[in-house]
Scaffold this motif. Sequence first.
Motif, PDB file in Angstrom:
ATOM      1  N   ARG A 174       0.849  -1.195   0.000  1.00  0.00           N
ATOM      2  CA  ARG A 174       0.000   0.000   0.000  1.00  0.00           C
ATOM      3  C   ARG A 174       0.877   1.234   0.000  1.00  0.00           C
ATOM      4  O   ARG A 174       1.852   1.310   0.751  1.00  0.00           O
ATOM      5  N   CYS A 175       0.524   2.187  -0.845  1.00  0.00           N
ATOM      6  CA  CYS A 175       1.165   3.503  -0.844  1.00  0.00           C
ATOM      7  C   CYS A 175       0.176   4.502  -0.250  1.00  0.00           C
ATOM      8  O   CYS A 175      -0.976   4.565  -0.690  1.00  0.00           O
ATOM      9  N   GLY A 176       0.617   5.272   0.732  1.00  0.00           N
ATOM     10  CA  GLY A 176      -0.287   6.210   1.377  1.00  0.00           C
ATOM     11  C   GLY A 176      -1.403   5.461   2.084  1.00  0.00           C
ATOM     12  O   GLY A 176      -1.208   4.367   2.616  1.00  0.00           O
ATOM     13  N   GLU A 177      -2.581   6.043   2.077  1.00  0.00           N
ATOM     14  CA  GLU A 177      -3.705   5.440   2.804  1.00  0.00           C
ATOM     15  C   GLU A 177      -4.702   4.724   1.901  1.00  0.00           C
ATOM     16  O   GLU A 177      -5.540   3.981   2.391  1.00  0.00           O
ATOM     17  N   ALA A 178      -4.618   4.910   0.571  1.00  0.00           N
ATOM     18  CA  ALA A 178      -5.716   4.403  -0.264  1.00  0.00           C
ATOM     19  C   ALA A 178      -5.269   3.863  -1.608  1.00  0.00           C
ATOM     20  O   ALA A 178      -6.089   3.740  -2.514  1.00  0.00           O
ATOM     21  N   ALA A 179      -4.003   3.503  -1.775  1.00  0.00           N
ATOM     22  CA  ALA A 179      -3.529   2.949  -3.048  1.00  0.00           C
ATOM     23  C   ALA A 179      -2.869   1.606  -2.799  1.00  0.00           C
ATOM     24  O   ALA A 179      -1.863   1.530  -2.086  1.00  0.00           O
ATOM     25  N   TRP A 180      -3.428   0.561  -3.389  1.00  0.00           N
ATOM     26  CA  TRP A 180      -2.935  -0.797  -3.190  1.00  0.00           C
ATOM     27  C   TRP A 180      -2.443  -1.386  -4.496  1.00  0.00           C
ATOM     28  O   TRP A 180      -3.074  -1.230  -5.545  1.00  0.00           O
ATOM     29  N   GLY A 181      -1.331  -2.082  -4.423  1.00  0.00           N
ATOM     30  CA  GLY A 181      -0.798  -2.827  -5.552  1.00  0.00           C
ATOM     31  C   GLY A 181      -0.775  -4.306  -5.232  1.00  0.00           C
ATOM     32  O   GLY A 181      -0.324  -4.705  -4.152  1.00  0.00           O
ATOM     33  N   LEU A 182      -1.270  -5.119  -6.165  1.00  0.00           N
ATOM     34  CA  LEU A 182      -1.286  -6.573  -6.013  1.00  0.00           C
ATOM     35  C   LEU A 182      -0.529  -7.198  -7.171  1.00  0.00           C
ATOM     36  O   LEU A 182      -0.707  -6.790  -8.323  1.00  0.00           O
ATOM     37  N   GLN A 183       0.293  -8.183  -6.886  1.00  0.00           N
ATOM     38  CA  GLN A 183       0.931  -8.935  -7.966  1.00  0.00           C
ATOM     39  C   GLN A 183       0.012 -10.033  -8.468  1.00  0.00           C
ATOM     40  O   GLN A 183       0.118 -10.471  -9.617  1.00  0.00           O
ATOM     41  N   PHE A 184      -0.899 -10.480  -7.664  1.00  0.00           N
ATOM     42  CA  PHE A 184      -1.794 -11.595  -7.994  1.00  0.00           C
ATOM     43  C   PHE A 184      -3.102 -11.093  -8.604  1.00  0.00           C
ATOM     44  O   PHE A 184      -3.319  -9.889  -8.744  1.00  0.00           O
ATOM     45  N   HIS A 185      -3.963 -12.053  -8.966  1.00  0.00           N
ATOM     46  CA  HIS A 185      -5.197 -11.752  -9.698  1.00  0.00           C
ATOM     47  C   HIS A 185      -6.441 -12.187  -8.916  1.00  0.00           C
ATOM     48  O   HIS A 185      -6.939 -13.295  -9.116  1.00  0.00           O
ATOM     49  N   PRO A 186      -6.988 -11.334  -8.064  1.00  0.00           N
ATOM     50  CA  PRO A 186      -8.214 -11.718  -7.353  1.00  0.00           C
ATOM     51  C   PRO A 186      -9.420 -11.858  -8.266  1.00  0.00           C
ATOM     52  O   PRO A 186     -10.409 -12.502  -7.892  1.00  0.00           O
ATOM     53  N   GLU A 187      -9.347 -11.273  -9.450  1.00  0.00           N
ATOM     54  CA  GLU A 187     -10.485 -11.296 -10.382  1.00  0.00           C
ATOM     55  C   GLU A 187     -10.585 -12.593 -11.175  1.00  0.00           C
ATOM     56  O   GLU A 187     -11.612 -12.868 -11.818  1.00  0.00           O
ATOM     57  N   VAL A 188      -9.543 -13.414 -11.172  1.00  0.00           N
ATOM     58  CA  VAL A 188      -9.494 -14.623 -12.002  1.00  0.00           C
ATOM     59  C   VAL A 188      -9.948 -15.838 -11.196  1.00  0.00           C
ATOM     60  O   VAL A 188      -9.447 -16.087 -10.095  1.00  0.00           O
ATOM     61  N   ASP A 189     -10.869 -16.601 -11.762  1.00  0.00           N
ATOM     62  CA  ASP A 189     -11.319 -17.821 -11.089  1.00  0.00           C
ATOM     63  C   ASP A 189     -10.627 -19.035 -11.697  1.00  0.00           C
ATOM     64  O   ASP A 189      -9.942 -18.959 -12.718  1.00  0.00           O
ATOM     65  N   ALA A 190     -10.815 -20.178 -11.043  1.00  0.00           N
ATOM     66  CA  ALA A 190     -10.116 -21.392 -11.461  1.00  0.00           C
ATOM     67  C   ALA A 190     -10.492 -21.826 -12.865  1.00  0.00           C
ATOM     68  O   ALA A 190      -9.654 -22.342 -13.614  1.00  0.00           O
ATOM     69  N   ALA A 191     -11.741 -21.624 -13.257  1.00  0.00           N
ATOM     70  CA  ALA A 191     -12.180 -22.058 -14.584  1.00  0.00           C
ATOM     71  C   ALA A 191     -11.390 -21.373 -15.689  1.00  0.00           C
ATOM     72  O   ALA A 191     -11.158 -21.951 -16.759  1.00  0.00           O
ATOM     73  N   ARG A 192     -10.957 -20.150 -15.451  1.00  0.00           N
ATOM     74  CA  ARG A 192     -10.216 -19.406 -16.469  1.00  0.00           C
ATOM     75  C   ARG A 192      -8.907 -20.103 -16.825  1.00  0.00           C
ATOM     76  O   ARG A 192      -8.433 -20.018 -17.963  1.00  0.00           O
ATOM     77  N   LEU A 193      -8.314 -20.809 -15.868  1.00  0.00           N
ATOM     78  CA  LEU A 193      -7.020 -21.431 -16.120  1.00  0.00           C
ATOM     79  C   LEU A 193      -7.103 -22.540 -17.163  1.00  0.00           C
ATOM     80  O   LEU A 193      -6.088 -22.891 -17.778  1.00  0.00           O
ATOM     81  N   ARG A 194      -8.288 -23.084 -17.386  1.00  0.00           N
ATOM     82  CA  ARG A 194      -8.458 -24.110 -18.411  1.00  0.00           C
ATOM     83  C   ARG A 194      -8.271 -23.541 -19.818  1.00  0.00           C
ATOM     84  O   ARG A 194      -8.082 -24.301 -20.771  1.00  0.00           O
ATOM     85  N   THR A 195      -8.334 -22.218 -19.953  1.00  0.00           N
ATOM     86  CA  THR A 195      -8.146 -21.583 -21.260  1.00  0.00           C
ATOM     87  C   THR A 195      -6.697 -21.149 -21.492  1.00  0.00           C
ATOM     88  O   THR A 195      -6.366 -20.689 -22.585  1.00  0.00           O
ATOM     89  N   TRP A 196      -5.849 -21.280 -20.487  1.00  0.00           N
ATOM     90  CA  TRP A 196      -4.453 -20.852 -20.632  1.00  0.00           C
ATOM     91  C   TRP A 196      -3.705 -21.801 -21.563  1.00  0.00           C
ATOM     92  O   TRP A 196      -3.955 -23.016 -21.589  1.00  0.00           O
ATOM     93  N   ASP A 197      -2.777 -21.268 -22.329  1.00  0.00           N
ATOM     94  CA  ASP A 197      -1.983 -22.027 -23.281  1.00  0.00           C
ATOM     95  C   ASP A 197      -1.087 -23.030 -22.537  1.00  0.00           C
ATOM     96  O   ASP A 197      -0.191 -22.627 -21.790  1.00  0.00           O
TER      97      ASP A 197
END
Length: 240
Positions: A174-197
């Motif tokens: 977190r930078c300051g009080e309201a800016a967050w950086g994530l390296q991971f993907h909370p928006e991606v579900d397990a089903a999406r991985l079946r489409t990965w190359d």
Amino acid sequence: MPANRAAPSVLVVQNGPGGGPRRLGDWLRADGLAPDVVHAYRGEALPATLDGHDALVVLGGGAMPDDVARMPWLAGARLLAAEALERAVPYLGICLGGQLLAQVGGGRVEAEHGRPEAGSVTLTLRAETHADRLFAGLPERPTAIERHVDAITELPAGAAWLARSERCPYQAFRCGEAAWGLQFHPEVDAARLRTWDPGYLRSLGYEPERVVERAERDEAGAVVVWRELARRFARVMRGG
């Protein structure tokens, strides 16, 4: 929310055709917010400022955060991120978006650095999360979907280091009080991985079937954690 009050608007920068907000967008809408997705990779123009928006979300993409030769719109995204930091407008950066925040804040990102991560990975939350509005009280070792070869190698001065993984130290900050950086993907579900190359996964040293199996095994617990994080981000937008 009163009928005459517009829903808080979240500007969402999408950097590639497969990198939409997905379930994060659904969660934000369920919490009464209005995601305004700019498909920058299609040539849709980013606004010059955050006026009219109550938060900024920058999603992932296959480039370094300053690679304006491959993704020219990142120049505008960087200006918006800097504005969010200056004005304390809530910001959530995911993968490339998290790396962009690190750079804009004065940290460092390196291409093809360290060991790549793909699939469901166990994170370890650090003590700094105890005072953080998004991460406080979450499970100490949640799992999250990863897909990156580039990595943050130095956080901005004064940033709160929130989470790490075995292969990649800077998973959340977190930078300051309201800016967050994530390296991971909370928006991606397990089903999406079946489409990965599968060839791409093998090139990173992963067995595709095992990547999918682990993500499916971890899905139920992960969705609870990241749904709560999205709920808290909505709360921050409302001043909570």
